[in-house]
Design a protein around this motif. Structure first.
Motif, PDB file in Angstrom:
ATOM      1  N   ALA A  48     -42.356  27.584  44.736  1.00 34.50           N
ATOM      2  CA  ALA A  48     -43.166  26.048  44.762  1.00 34.50           C
ATOM      3  C   ALA A  48     -43.785  26.212  42.855  1.00 34.50           C
ATOM      4  O   ALA A  48     -44.423  27.435  42.644  1.00 34.50           O
ATOM      5  N   SER A  49     -43.399  24.715  43.024  1.00 27.55           N
ATOM      6  CA  SER A  49     -44.950  25.047  41.961  1.00 27.55           C
ATOM      7  C   SER A  49     -45.432  23.856  42.288  1.00 27.55           C
ATOM      8  O   SER A  49     -44.914  22.581  42.643  1.00 27.55           O
ATOM      9  N   ALA A  50     -46.667  23.422  41.723  1.00 30.48           N
ATOM     10  CA  ALA A  50     -47.525  22.077  42.123  1.00 30.48           C
ATOM     11  C   ALA A  50     -49.008  22.080  40.779  1.00 30.48           C
ATOM     12  O   ALA A  50     -49.007  23.096  39.729  1.00 30.48           O
ATOM     13  N   VAL A  51     -48.613  20.439  41.545  1.00 28.53           N
ATOM     14  CA  VAL A  51     -50.067  19.798  40.566  1.00 28.53           C
ATOM     15  C   VAL A  51     -50.543  19.061  41.210  1.00 28.53           C
ATOM     16  O   VAL A  51     -50.026  18.715  42.225  1.00 28.53           O
ATOM     17  N   TYR A  52     -51.776  18.709  41.201  1.00 28.29           N
ATOM     18  CA  TYR A  52     -52.410  18.192  41.390  1.00 28.29           C
ATOM     19  C   TYR A  52     -53.290  16.589  40.328  1.00 28.29           C
ATOM     20  O   TYR A  52     -53.038  16.710  39.459  1.00 28.29           O
TER      21      TYR A  52
ATOM     22  N   SER B 221     -48.529  19.458  32.648  1.00 23.15           N
ATOM     23  CA  SER B 221     -49.265  19.215  31.725  1.00 23.15           C
ATOM     24  C   SER B 221     -49.296  18.533  30.386  1.00 23.15           C
ATOM     25  O   SER B 221     -50.972  19.743  30.578  1.00 23.15           O
ATOM     26  N   ILE B 222     -49.020  17.733  29.205  1.00 24.82           N
ATOM     27  CA  ILE B 222     -48.664  17.867  27.955  1.00 24.82           C
ATOM     28  C   ILE B 222     -49.109  16.493  27.588  1.00 24.82           C
ATOM     29  O   ILE B 222     -47.781  16.145  28.230  1.00 24.82           O
ATOM     30  N   GLU B 223     -50.146  15.798  27.306  1.00 26.93           N
ATOM     31  CA  GLU B 223     -50.129  14.867  26.582  1.00 26.93           C
ATOM     32  C   GLU B 223     -49.008  14.147  27.374  1.00 26.93           C
ATOM     33  O   GLU B 223     -48.081  13.229  26.815  1.00 26.93           O
ATOM     34  N   GLY B 224     -49.359  13.071  29.211  1.00 28.74           N
ATOM     35  CA  GLY B 224     -48.800  11.999  29.729  1.00 28.74           C
ATOM     36  C   GLY B 224     -47.116  12.646  30.142  1.00 28.74           C
ATOM     37  O   GLY B 224     -46.554  12.042  30.813  1.00 28.74           O
ATOM     38  N   GLN B 225     -46.971  13.783  29.829  1.00 25.27           N
ATOM     39  CA  GLN B 225     -45.544  14.322  30.429  1.00 25.27           C
ATOM     40  C   GLN B 225     -46.190  15.918  31.248  1.00 25.27           C
ATOM     41  O   GLN B 225     -46.576  16.707  31.061  1.00 25.27           O
ATOM     42  N   TYR B 226     -44.686  15.878  32.443  1.00 23.62           N
ATOM     43  CA  TYR B 226     -44.660  17.172  32.378  1.00 23.62           C
ATOM     44  C   TYR B 226     -43.715  18.085  31.879  1.00 23.62           C
ATOM     45  O   TYR B 226     -42.579  17.518  31.835  1.00 23.62           O
ATOM     46  N   PHE B 227     -43.760  18.831  31.705  1.00 21.21           N
ATOM     47  CA  PHE B 227     -43.525  20.178  31.413  1.00 21.21           C
ATOM     48  C   PHE B 227     -42.553  21.170  31.973  1.00 21.21           C
ATOM     49  O   PHE B 227     -42.957  21.773  33.112  1.00 21.21           O
TER      50      PHE B 227
ATOM     51  N   GLN C 178     -31.106  37.192  28.274  1.00 19.76           N
ATOM     52  CA  GLN C 178     -31.589  36.647  29.880  1.00 19.76           C
ATOM     53  C   GLN C 178     -33.033  37.280  29.890  1.00 19.76           C
ATOM     54  O   GLN C 178     -33.472  37.913  29.464  1.00 19.76           O
ATOM     55  N   ASN C 179     -33.336  36.156  30.645  1.00 20.52           N
ATOM     56  CA  ASN C 179     -35.035  35.661  30.225  1.00 20.52           C
ATOM     57  C   ASN C 179     -35.486  34.777  32.161  1.00 20.52           C
ATOM     58  O   ASN C 179     -34.465  33.683  32.519  1.00 20.52           O
ATOM     59  N   LYS C 180     -36.479  34.984  32.393  1.00 21.07           N
ATOM     60  CA  LYS C 180     -37.184  34.137  32.991  1.00 21.07           C
ATOM     61  C   LYS C 180     -38.592  34.275  33.845  1.00 21.07           C
ATOM     62  O   LYS C 180     -39.194  34.565  32.828  1.00 21.07           O
ATOM     63  N   ASP C 181     -39.306  33.107  34.771  1.00 23.26           N
ATOM     64  CA  ASP C 181     -40.394  33.185  34.967  1.00 23.26           C
ATOM     65  C   ASP C 181     -41.047  32.998  33.382  1.00 23.26           C
ATOM     66  O   ASP C 181     -42.967  33.127  33.031  1.00 23.26           O
ATOM     67  N   ALA C 182     -40.692  31.088  33.291  1.00 27.29           N
ATOM     68  CA  ALA C 182     -41.836  31.073  31.570  1.00 27.29           C
ATOM     69  C   ALA C 182     -42.901  30.139  32.136  1.00 27.29           C
ATOM     70  O   ALA C 182     -42.198  29.387  33.575  1.00 27.29           O
ATOM     71  N   ALA C 183     -43.850  29.972  31.958  1.00 29.65           N
ATOM     72  CA  ALA C 183     -45.223  29.507  32.180  1.00 29.65           C
ATOM     73  C   ALA C 183     -45.041  28.812  30.444  1.00 29.65           C
ATOM     74  O   ALA C 183     -45.662  29.631  29.788  1.00 29.65           O
ATOM     75  N   LEU C 184     -45.743  27.702  30.642  1.00 34.25           N
ATOM     76  CA  LEU C 184     -45.811  26.597  29.225  1.00 34.25           C
ATOM     77  C   LEU C 184     -47.825  26.502  29.519  1.00 34.25           C
ATOM     78  O   LEU C 184     -48.064  26.106  30.815  1.00 34.25           O
ATOM     79  N   PHE C 185     -48.328  27.356  28.514  1.00 37.02           N
ATOM     80  CA  PHE C 185     -50.053  26.950  28.951  1.00 37.02           C
ATOM     81  C   PHE C 185     -50.031  25.459  27.868  1.00 37.02           C
ATOM     82  O   PHE C 185     -49.454  24.979  27.794  1.00 37.02           O
ATOM     83  N   PRO C 186     -50.834  24.778  29.231  1.00 36.76           N
ATOM     84  CA  PRO C 186     -51.173  23.790  29.161  1.00 36.76           C
ATOM     85  C   PRO C 186     -52.430  22.845  27.574  1.00 36.76           C
ATOM     86  O   PRO C 186     -52.037  21.819  27.698  1.00 36.76           O
ATOM     87  N   ARG C 187     -52.183  23.480  26.697  1.00 36.95           N
ATOM     88  CA  ARG C 187     -52.436  22.928  25.587  1.00 36.95           C
ATOM     89  C   ARG C 187     -51.871  23.705  24.876  1.00 36.95           C
ATOM     90  O   ARG C 187     -51.744  25.206  24.419  1.00 36.95           O
ATOM     91  N   ARG C 188     -51.921  23.431  23.579  1.00 39.12           N
ATOM     92  CA  ARG C 188     -51.584  24.068  22.005  1.00 39.12           C
ATOM     93  C   ARG C 188     -52.808  25.162  22.122  1.00 39.12           C
ATOM     94  O   ARG C 188     -53.853  24.695  21.879  1.00 39.12           O
ATOM     95  N   ILE C 189     -52.602  26.050  20.985  1.00 40.61           N
ATOM     96  CA  ILE C 189     -53.641  27.523  20.968  1.00 40.61           C
ATOM     97  C   ILE C 189     -54.017  27.846  19.026  1.00 40.61           C
ATOM     98  O   ILE C 189     -51.854  27.703  18.889  1.00 40.61           O
ATOM     99  N   ASN C 190     -54.334  27.247  18.677  1.00 39.86           N
ATOM    100  CA  ASN C 190     -53.961  28.097  16.793  1.00 39.86           C
ATOM    101  C   ASN C 190     -52.818  26.607  16.795  1.00 39.86           C
ATOM    102  O   ASN C 190     -52.086  27.044  15.967  1.00 39.86           O
ATOM    103  N   GLY C 191     -52.447  25.243  16.890  1.00 36.93           N
ATOM    104  CA  GLY C 191     -51.499  24.026  17.015  1.00 36.93           C
ATOM    105  C   GLY C 191     -50.274  24.144  17.255  1.00 36.93           C
ATOM    106  O   GLY C 191     -49.502  23.798  17.155  1.00 36.93           O
ATOM    107  N   ARG C 192     -50.135  25.626  18.448  1.00 37.99           N
ATOM    108  CA  ARG C 192     -48.786  25.799  18.512  1.00 37.99           C
ATOM    109  C   ARG C 192     -48.840  26.119  19.751  1.00 37.99           C
ATOM    110  O   ARG C 192     -49.588  26.234  20.570  1.00 37.99           O
ATOM    111  N   TYR C 193     -47.565  26.099  20.586  1.00 41.64           N
ATOM    112  CA  TYR C 193     -47.704  26.172  22.521  1.00 41.64           C
ATOM    113  C   TYR C 193     -46.720  27.524  22.553  1.00 41.64           C
ATOM    114  O   TYR C 193     -47.000  27.986  21.578  1.00 41.64           O
ATOM    115  N   LEU C 194     -47.411  27.853  23.402  1.00 47.23           N
ATOM    116  CA  LEU C 194     -47.942  29.431  23.714  1.00 47.23           C
ATOM    117  C   LEU C 194     -47.012  29.630  24.642  1.00 47.23           C
ATOM    118  O   LEU C 194     -46.981  28.629  25.946  1.00 47.23           O
ATOM    119  N   LEU C 195     -45.521  30.266  25.697  1.00 51.69           N
ATOM    120  CA  LEU C 195     -44.834  30.506  26.580  1.00 51.69           C
ATOM    121  C   LEU C 195     -45.228  31.997  26.921  1.00 51.69           C
ATOM    122  O   LEU C 195     -44.704  32.769  26.265  1.00 51.69           O
TER     123      LEU C 195
END
Length: 190
Positions: free
Chosen positions: A26-30, A88-94, A138-155
């Motif tokens: 599961a994934s959970a958000v508050y 959660s990033i800027e009003g969206q859940y990715f 072939q790739n899995k288990d991805a997690a996106l950081f909740p804010r940009r780091i040095n102007g870029r998204y990090l995965l």
């Protein structure tokens, strides 16, 4: 940390063919005073789908929908959508998740989509387009950081056996893909 004494908080539901066999990952958000949970479920057909449940305290489920809220819709997801991760990033859940084409021949790959936070919390399942950040890998288990780091998204993601990182300006084109943690026989190394 202590394991919750009443685990598991979600179990298969025999009356729901899509989630009658297994419920897990599961994934959970508050949000808005509730813990919202997307969980992977499999039923009689063996295909992974995502269900929704929620709780006021994170322990006792007091709402659970009887239908899947996210299921395979593109060819890369033939055997299912697995392992959701919400950010959660800027009003969206990715949502990063694993698209499973075929259990026997693979490949499994990272896929992404999004939904407005307001649509999610009001249970309007208006998921956006789905895309594969690393198509064919072939790739899995991805997690996106909740804010940009040095102007870029990090995965963070996993190309077995390594844990990898990648960066993006737009969430579709990724660069600087590299392993950041590798396993050794007795432990992980940085």
């Amino acid at each position: 940390m202590q394991r919750y004494k009443d685990n598991p908080i979600l179990k298969p539901v025999a009356e729901h063919p899509w989630e009658s066999r297994m419920v897990f990952n599961a994934s959970a958000v508050y949000e808005e005073g509730r813990v919202h949970v997307l969980y992977r479920a499999t039923g009689d057909d063996g295909v992974s789908r995502l269900g929704y449940a929620s709780s006021t305290d994170g322990y006792k489920i007091d709402e659970r929908l009887p239908f899947p809220v996210f299921e395979p819709s593109i060819s890369e997801e033939g055997d299912g959508c697995e392992d959701p991760r919400l950010t959660s990033i800027e009003g969206q859940y990715f949502m990063c998740y694993t698209a499973l084409r075929n259990r026997v021949s693979g490949p499994y790959q990272i896929s992404m989509t999004s939904i407005a936070v307001n649509d999610f919390t009001n249970k309007r399942w208006k998921w956006g387009n789905r895309w594969l950040p690393f198509s064919g890998i072939q790739n899995k288990d991805a997690a996106l950081f909740p804010r940009r780091i040095n102007g870029r998204y990090l995965l963070l993601h996993r190309i077995e056996p390594d844990i990898c990182v990648a960066y993006s300006d737009d969430l579709t084109k990724w660069c600087n893909l590299r392993a950041i943690i590798r396993p050794r026989r007795d432990k992980w190394i940085l």
